[in-house]
Motif scaffolding. Structure first.
Motif: not given
Length: 1578
Positions: A403-414, A423-429
């Motif tokens: 369980h990893i939390k590197d961002r503060k805003e919602a993750i929209h796509e991975l 694994l690519a993780v796209g964020c709201n920021d």
């Protein structure tokens, strides 16, 4: 090229996961076939638990929110939300629509219920008044409507043990309704001291007037009548959402998760607590329960459906699950197995088996889930959360890996890379992080090129590149795994992408419409193997495109089902299925993909039937590959037929202007002239934008239309008769199968269709109120009872009418594109075809709606523009003619083959007993055998073929053919050029009628001593017409340019013509050959005039504000008149040929001296004295009176004075021809007015001897010849003129009584008396139902009450001793209302009794005994009373009362029809008359009732009182109407009289047609105020 057509594959909905439990109740039932019916999103679902199979009903266009089951348990009614929501009644077995109910509710339909025998359906709207509406659902007809309550209504039910009674409940109220006539009357339930006033959520009716209801606090309230008699406390611990009655008793379900079963007397049987069972959970809430035999169905708030077998009640089966409330965004498919993973804001992740259609795993997370991905080996599942963290689980047992939390805003796509390492993780920021899978998801890189949130990601096949889309629609590329942005386009060119889910990029350009920059497409997924792309958007639509699709606006197929936004869509791993998920409806749809090769076997998946256009199975976007539209069709599609001012607007405009001009009209005005004119002959036929509008009647006359006139032409006598009921352009015409009646549709704000008899030329029915702007196509059914019509509004509405009754049966939106033709199926009256631009549609009637299916072209061709259609020799066969000259042959909705028939469009086709006839733009008429196999014969329309004796001249060879009809041994042909020809079967052609072609006609001149006239038009022709009996065109000449004016020389030998390019020519009046021509001006020549006498000078006026004067003999210009500030409109010479009178566009009246052109100023007094050679001026004192009250919106375009200087004829922009007395001094002169032209009348001229008036219509291109009927010449015929605009003030005054009555304003008792509203019954009377007598007591609550029960007939209460002391009985009433009512005392029972009224009581007074008995159901003053004279309806009385607004509520004005002897109410009619009803009258058969309102328009309404149905209604007069009565022998004729008017009315279908009484025949009669009416013997 490929993207230009839709893909040939197809999606079929196979399964829907979920059930709508939130915000809905009572929406889950067993059908008769033991299937389960419910709904989810916009789809009705029928689920068979035995076969584990689902069927879908997809007739709705938005979320379904209510459902009712028919008592026979096969039919289902569902209601939806939306701006124009509708109800569908459908068959749960075939999932086909049976009926559509629409056009009443707004916002949505909250509840539905069938009555006991299933004939009627009640619905409740979501509008502000929560309207309650009762339907005859089979006919799609509304029976009654009333405002329900000020707050939400949650449940409604018919009382199954008492007819015509309903109960509704909702926020803090329960109401008991009774239906009588068209009136729904509520009584509020009285809570009293028995229970607290609170919100009631559900109810069930039982015997003995008992009603059980479930309340918000978990109690059950038991009602008897309208009173609360007891409560069952603590039945549930929280709100009771659902109550279901069955043979054994009642089942209730509540928010506490319990089901309770009760017996028939509501004693508890058992409790089932679902929270305690294996599948249960804390917080389970029951929204719907259904008990049948030993099975109970339960629907929960969280989208589950349980089935409970009663004897194993602790083991419920979970038969359906779905996500709970909350947006659903995450979707992933397993790389090797048929599994789909979804995750939602309800914090759960679920794995579904696509083969077993079941949920196989579920796991609850800490946070709402926004996206998901499964690694290539299918071992890890990554979930992106709303809080910016992501979690990786093992798919096998749903245990957490990291369980990893590197961002503060919602993750929209991975997304995992194709080789499984990243694994690519796209964020709201707007960043994308790259993690290494093998390194326990250590962060390896970061991509930071975007300026907006990340929406989509895709890896390249070699895992070396990543492409991203962001919220700005930008597409960026990064090198992996470091995350460096790639800016060099060359480097990217060769990259092959492992998946395609991005919405921007060259390969998916085509998914965007051509001219839109919106980002409403949420998700796409490419199927490389099938070369097809699926997209999901914000409108609930799934689309299939070809892949790649490079050009914007590509073709697609579309599928609806989801209600609002579809958030994600994916192909399954083997491309067998498409999975789509809905955001707000949180449902999962599984679609089966049917590739091209299988389509052949699966023809049954032809376009699904649709109500909403949205499940049309191909695109909205225009076809880019269709050949250009034919020029003629192109022109026609650009016509809008919109008007600035419609004739319907005139009365209001007049009122507005009258207000402004109250002061001005004190001067006594001239009377209208004694002369009148009558339409004699019309040259013209409307062919340029209409088709198939020309027919033979029964007796061989020819019927067609031009301008606003229906014409019946007798070819033997060369005479015409006219139907003048329309007031604007007629656009279509159809003939009844018996060839005696004709239907014509016109242009208008609320355009009307008239059905009229060709023999008597009388209207039989007028249909209005359903179309806008105009009606462009009509067709009768084969039995002649129905009529279909199509409007020219934006959605080309189709309406099906029962035309005799004037009733709208069904209505539907036709198509966005123009519809040219509608044809009704000759074998099945419920089916019809429409055809038009790029489509043909097959419709069938379903109740109040029509269901359309697009013609399915398949591989045979493309969707072509259809210009005409006919049915063949079976109900399945249809034929349509295309714009490319083909005839398409259809079986059912499938194109079978095409046959080349013409060069250029096929405009008209006609079915014969054996075979068909077609006509096209190529000017050829073709006869075909009965299967379009071979062409039997062709006729070319050529001059050479004209019969020797034929009158008139054919303008050109092979004119475009617009209409064909056969009969009487001939073929009748109408052309685009306005000609009607008759072709003999052997070949010769006779020309019958002709007129100008398309283009405005302005120029008109009459000959100085012969009955002929000349016209010149923008169609570039100059024509000479014979006005004597031969009525034909004598000569025609084509000009290089169009012309706007012409004039004969005084000797009649020369004809001058002014052209539109500033030149003019003089031609020989006999041969039309040029004598001389000049070109001195650049702008249009607007008027041209020879000087009187020898015709020495010619004045030529032009639009560049000059008048040139030429000497005719020397052919030189001798003078120029300067000084006008605007273009010249009219020129007249004085009798000496020395002075010119000129009008200009700036409304100046100028004078010039001839021949030099010097400007003169002449005082207006002198102008009258000058003797003018002609008068065509529209300005000056002499014709001040010709300008109407509404002069600002309409121009007078032309005028002409008779040679005896008595009568001035004018033509104006609204198409009116008017006659005034000359000189017309003083404002707003009186006139006679004639309607025949449609839009502007461009010119009017009297013939040399004043025997005829010739008028010219601009846009309608018609030349009309009127005969002048001198004063004193009168034959008996209906007067077609109408009188003047303003009623003169000096006509007969008022008597003081009348004045007072005219000004009374009635206050409404229901509003004025009670300061605090009183409802219900006084406390000491509670506990028992008040008797009839008490109801008449003085404690009458001011709401209207239900009709008294018949078994206690009302007597004079002599013998009843036992009665409570506090009850008052009405015994005797002193007084009679005579001060403001009339005709309201009648004898009954052969003079034994008198009936009359006073206050709100109807009184029957027995003459012999002096006793009175009373009718007391009115709740306000009675104003009128009448007795039915028909022997079948003996002693039946109608009374009308004062009321409030016409909102159909209990205080609205109403009419009660009751039996005078036993005082039983037979019917209550709630009126649309605001304020009150001032006159009532029964018709001859006693079945119809006429009522007049006190509203400002004094509306007249006709009712079928037994059914409570309103037949017709129309504004009566702007002043008070005192009496309206049917003629004693008629059901359709009646007369109304009142302040300064008497009107004679006819009921035609649903329309009321009126003629004003004319007094002109009686010397010196003035229009007085009429107070009463009686009928003579004739």
């Amino acid at each position: 090229m490929a993207a230009r057509s839709a893909p040939n594959c197809h999606l079929r909905l196979e399964w829907v996961y979920g059930y709508r439990g939130h915000q809905c109740r009572n929406n889950l039932y067993y059908t008769a076939a033991k299937e389960i019916v419910y709904f989810v999103a916009g789809v009705g679902v029928v689920y068979s638990p035995r076969e584990h199979r689902q069927k879908f009903y997809r007739g709705h266009s938005d979320d379904i929110i209510s459902l009712a089951l028919h008592p026979e348990r096969v039919l289902v009614a569902t209601g939806q939300v939306g701006k124009e929501p509708y109800i569908c009644v459908w068959d749960s077995y075939t999932v086909q629509t049976i009926s559509v109910l629409k056009d009443v509710h707004t916002h949505g339909i909250a509840c539905l219920a069938f009555d006991l025998d299933g004939q009627r359906l009640v619905s409740v709207g979501l509008d502000s008044k929560n309207a309650v509406c009762v339907w005859d659902w089979k006919r799609g007809k509304m029976l009654s409507m009333a405002p329900g309550h000020t707050d939400r209504i949650f449940d409604i039910s018919w009382d199954l043990y008492q007819p015509n009674k309903l109960v509704s409940c909702g926020v803090k109220h329960i109401k008991f309704w009774s239906l009588c006539g068209n009136a729904l009357t509520p009584k509020r339930g009285v809570f009293g001291k028995t229970g607290d006033l609170q919100t009631i959520l559900c109810l069930a009716c039982a015997r003995d007037e008992l009603t059980y209801s479930g309340a918000l606090n978990g109690d059950i309230y038991v009602w008897k009548g309208i009173n609360l008699i007891r409560t069952i406390q603590g039945a549930h611990t929280a709100g009771i959402f659902s109550m279901n009655a069955c043979e054994e008793g009642f089942a209730t379900g509540g928010r506490d998760g319990c089901i309770r079963l009760w017996d028939l007397t509501f004693k508890p049987i058992t409790v089932i607590d679902l929270r305690e069972t294996d599948q249960g959970y804390k917080g389970l809430s029951v929204r719907s329960v259904c008990w049948r035999g030993d099975h109970i169905l339960v629907g929960t708030q969280d989208s589950e459906i349980f089935e409970i077998v009663v004897h194993e009640r602790n083991k419920p089966f979970l038969i359906m699950q779905g996500h709970c409330e909350g947006e659903l965004w995450a979707l992933a498919v397993h790389p090797t197995k048929p599994l789909a993973v979804t995750g939602s804001d309800d914090r759960s992740v679920r794995i579904w088996s696509l083969v077993d259609h079941a949920l196989i795993a579920r796991c609850n997370m800490e946070e709402p889930i926004r996206c998901a991905a499964v690694n290539v080996d299918g071992i890890h599942l990554a979930l992106g959360m709303k809080d910016g963290s992501f979690t990786v689980l093992r798919v096998r047992d749903m245990t957490e890996v990291v369980h990893i939390k590197d961002r503060k805003e919602a993750i929209h796509e991975l997304k995992y890379s194709p080789d499984g390492t990243y694994l690519a993780v796209g964020c709201n920021d707007s960043s994308v992080d790259i993690y290494g899978v093998a390194q326990r998801y250590k962060k390896l890189g970061e991509c930071v090129g975007s300026l907006s949130f990340i929406t989509h990601l895709d890896w390249s096949s070699d895992s070396r590149y990543l492409q991203t889309n962001d919220g700005n629609g930008k597409r960026l590329f990064y090198r992996m795994p470091g995350g460096k942005e790639v800016t060099n386009k060359e480097e990217i060119k060769g990259v092959h992408w492992a998946s395609w889910t991005c919405v921007s990029g060259l390969e998916v350009n085509g998914i965007w419409p051509k001219y839109s920059d919106i980002n409403d497409i949420n998700s796409v997924d490419g199927n490389y193997i099938g070369q097809v792309l699926v997209t999901a958007d914000d409108y609930g639509i799934i689309k299939l495109f070809r892949y790649p699709c490079l050009r914007k606006g590509a073709k697609f197929k579309k599928y609806i089902g989801h209600s609002a936004h579809v958030t994600n869509v994916r192909w399954s791993h083997d491309y067998q299925w498409v999975i789509s998920i809905g955001g707000a409806d949180h449902s999962v749809f599984q679609w089966k993909f049917i590739p091209e090769r299988k389509l052949k076997d699966a023809l049954h998946i032809a376009p699904q039937e649709s109500l909403a256009d949205s499940n049309s199975d191909e695109s909205d976007s225009d076809m880019s590959d269709v050949p250009e539209l034919d020029s003629e069709i192109e022109q026609e599609t650009q016509l809008t037929y919109r008007r600035q001012v419609y004739k319907e607007d005139l009365p209001q405009l007049k009122e507005q202007y009258k207000e402004k001009q109250k002061s001005g009209t004190s001067k006594r005005r001239e009377r209208a002239p004694g002369n009148s004119i009558r339409l004699h002959f019309v040259h013209g036929y409307r062919g340029y934008d209409c088709r198939s509008n020309l027919f033979y009647t029964q007796i061989g006359e020819i019927v067609y239309h031009v301008a606003a006139v229906g014409v019946i032409y007798n070819r033997q006598q060369n005479t015409q008769r006219f139907y003048l009921g329309h007031d604007d352009d007629i656009l279509c015409l159809a003939i009844h199968p018996l060839k005696d009646y004709v239907a014509t549709g016109q242009v208008g704000r609320d355009p009307s269709i008239h059905i009229w008899d060709t023999e008597t030329i009388k209207p039989l029915s007028v249909l209005k109120g359903c179309h806008q702007y105009g009606v462009c196509a009509v067709d009768f059914s084969a039995d002649g009872k129905r009529l279909a019509s199509v409007g020219i509004d934006d959605s080309h509405t189709i309406v099906l009418w029962d035309w005799k009754k004037g009733e709208k049966l069904s209505i539907a939106r036709g198509s966005k594109d123009k519809i040219f033709v509608v044809k009704m199926n000759p074998y099945v009256p419920d089916k019809l075809i429409t055809a038009g631009i790029k489509h043909v549609k097959f419709w069938r009637r379903a109740g109040g709606g029509l269901i359309g299916r697009k013609g399915y072209v398949g591989t045979l061709g493309k969707n072509d523009t259809m210009m005409c259609a006919v049915y063949g020799w079976t109900e399945e066969m249809a034929f349509s003619g295309t714009s490319t000259g083909d005839v398409c042959i259809w079986r059912d909705v499938f194109l079978v083959k095409t046959v080349k028939a013409h060069d250029g469009p096929v405009f008209s086709m006609h079915a014969l007993e054996k075979g068909f006839v077609t006509g096209g733009k190529d000017g050829i008429v073709a006869l075909w055998d009965d299967s379009f196999e071979r062409c039997l014969k062709t006729y070319a329309i050529k001059r050479a073929a004209l019969a020797p004796g034929s009158k008139g001249l054919l303008l050109e060879d092979n004119p475009s053919i617009r209409a064909i009809s056969l009969g009487h041994g001939h073929i009748l042909v109408g052309t685009k050029n306005g000609e009607i020809l008759e072709v003999d079967k052997s070949g010769p052609i006779t020309l019958l009628v002709q007129g100008h072609m398309e283009g405005e006609v302005w120029g008109l001149a009459t000959h100085p001593y012969l009955p002929i006239c000349a016209t010149v038009s923008d169609d570039k022709t100059l024509r000479i017409w014979d006005l004597s009996p031969s009525h034909c065109m004598l000569a025609v000449r084509k000009l290089k340019k169009g012309g706007r004016c012409c004039c004969f020389s005084p000797d009649g030998k020369a004809l001058a013509v002014g052209l539109n390019d500033g030149s003019f020519l003089m031609a020989n009046a006999d041969t039309l050959e040029d004598l001389v021509s000049f070109h001195h001006r650049k702008d249009i020549i607007s008027d041209i005039r020879f000087s009187p006498g020898s015709g020495k000078y010619l004045a030529v006026a032009s639009h560049d504000s000059f008048i040139d004067i030429y000497n005719v003999m020397s052919s030189k210009r001798v003078g120029i008149c300067k000084g006008a500030t605007s273009y010249i409109t009219h020129v007249d010479w004085d009798i000496r040929g020395k002075l010119l009178q000129v009008n200009t566009g700036a409304k100046e009246q100028l004078f010039f001296e001839a021949p030099r052109g010097k400007k003169q100023t002449i005082p207006s007094v002198e102008v009258e004295k000058i003797c003018w050679a002609s008068w065509t001026s529209v300005l000056g004192l002499c014709c001040e009176g010709i300008w109407p009250v509404v002069g600002e919106v309409t121009d007078i375009t032309a005028s002409c004075l008779t040679s005896d200087k008595m009568v001035l004829a004018t033509g104006d922009d609204l198409g009116f021809v008017k006659l005034f007395r000359y000189p017309a001094k003083g404002k707003f002169g009186k006139f006679k007015r004639y309607v025949a032209h449609s839009t502007h009348v461009t010119n009017v001229r009297w013939t040399y001897d004043d025997s005829m008036l010739v008028t010219l219509g601009g846009a309608d291109m018609s030349l009309m010849v009127w005969t002048n009927e001198m004063e004193g010449y009168r034959e008996k015929r209906p007067c077609d003129s109408e009188e003047s605009d303003t009623d003169s003030e000096e006509d007969g005054g008022y008597d003081s009584d009348v004045t007072r009555e005219n000004e009374i304003s009635y206050t409404i008792r229901a509003l004025s008396t009670n300061i605090r509203p009183m409802f219900g019954v006084k406390p000491h009377l509670q506990g028992k139902e008040p008797s009839v007598d008490e109801r008449q007591g003085v404690v009458r609550p001011p709401v209207s009450r239900a009709p008294p029960r018949p078994e206690k007939l009302q007597t004079n209460n002599v013998g009843k001793k036992k009665r409570p002391i506090e009850d008052l009985v009405l015994e005797l009433v002193f007084g009679y209302r005579g001060r403001d009512c009339r005709n309201n005392v009648h004898y009954l029972n052969d003079g034994d009794d008198i009936i009359y009224h006073t206050a709100s009581v109807g009184i029957l007074h027995n003459v012999a005994t002096g006793t009175q008995s009373f009718y007391q159901e009115h709740n306000d003053d009675i104003l009128c009373l009448t007795v039915n004279q028909h022997p079948k309806f003996i002693n039946i009385v109608a009374t009308g009362q004062v009321g409030d607004l016409a909102d159909m509520s209990a205080t609205a004005p109403s009419i009660h029809i009751w039996d005078a002897v036993n005082k039983q109410t037979l019917s209550i009619l709630r009126c649309y008359h605001s304020k009150g009803v001032c006159s009532v009258s029964f018709s001859a058969t006693g079945k119809l009732l006429l009522s007049v309102g006190l509203d400002p328009e004094h509306t007249i309404t006709i009712w079928r009182w037994q059914e409570g149905a309103k037949i017709a209604s129309r504004a009566g007069h702007n002043q008070r109407i005192f009496v309206a009565e049917f003629r004693p022998d008629s059901d359709s004729q009646f007369v109304s009289v009142g302040v300064k008017h008497v009107k004679f009315w006819t009921l035609a279908g649903r329309a009321l047609l009126s003629k004003k009484g004319l007094l002109s025949a009686v010397e010196d009669a003035r229009m007085q105020t009429m107070l009463a009416v009686a009928f003579g013997a004739t």
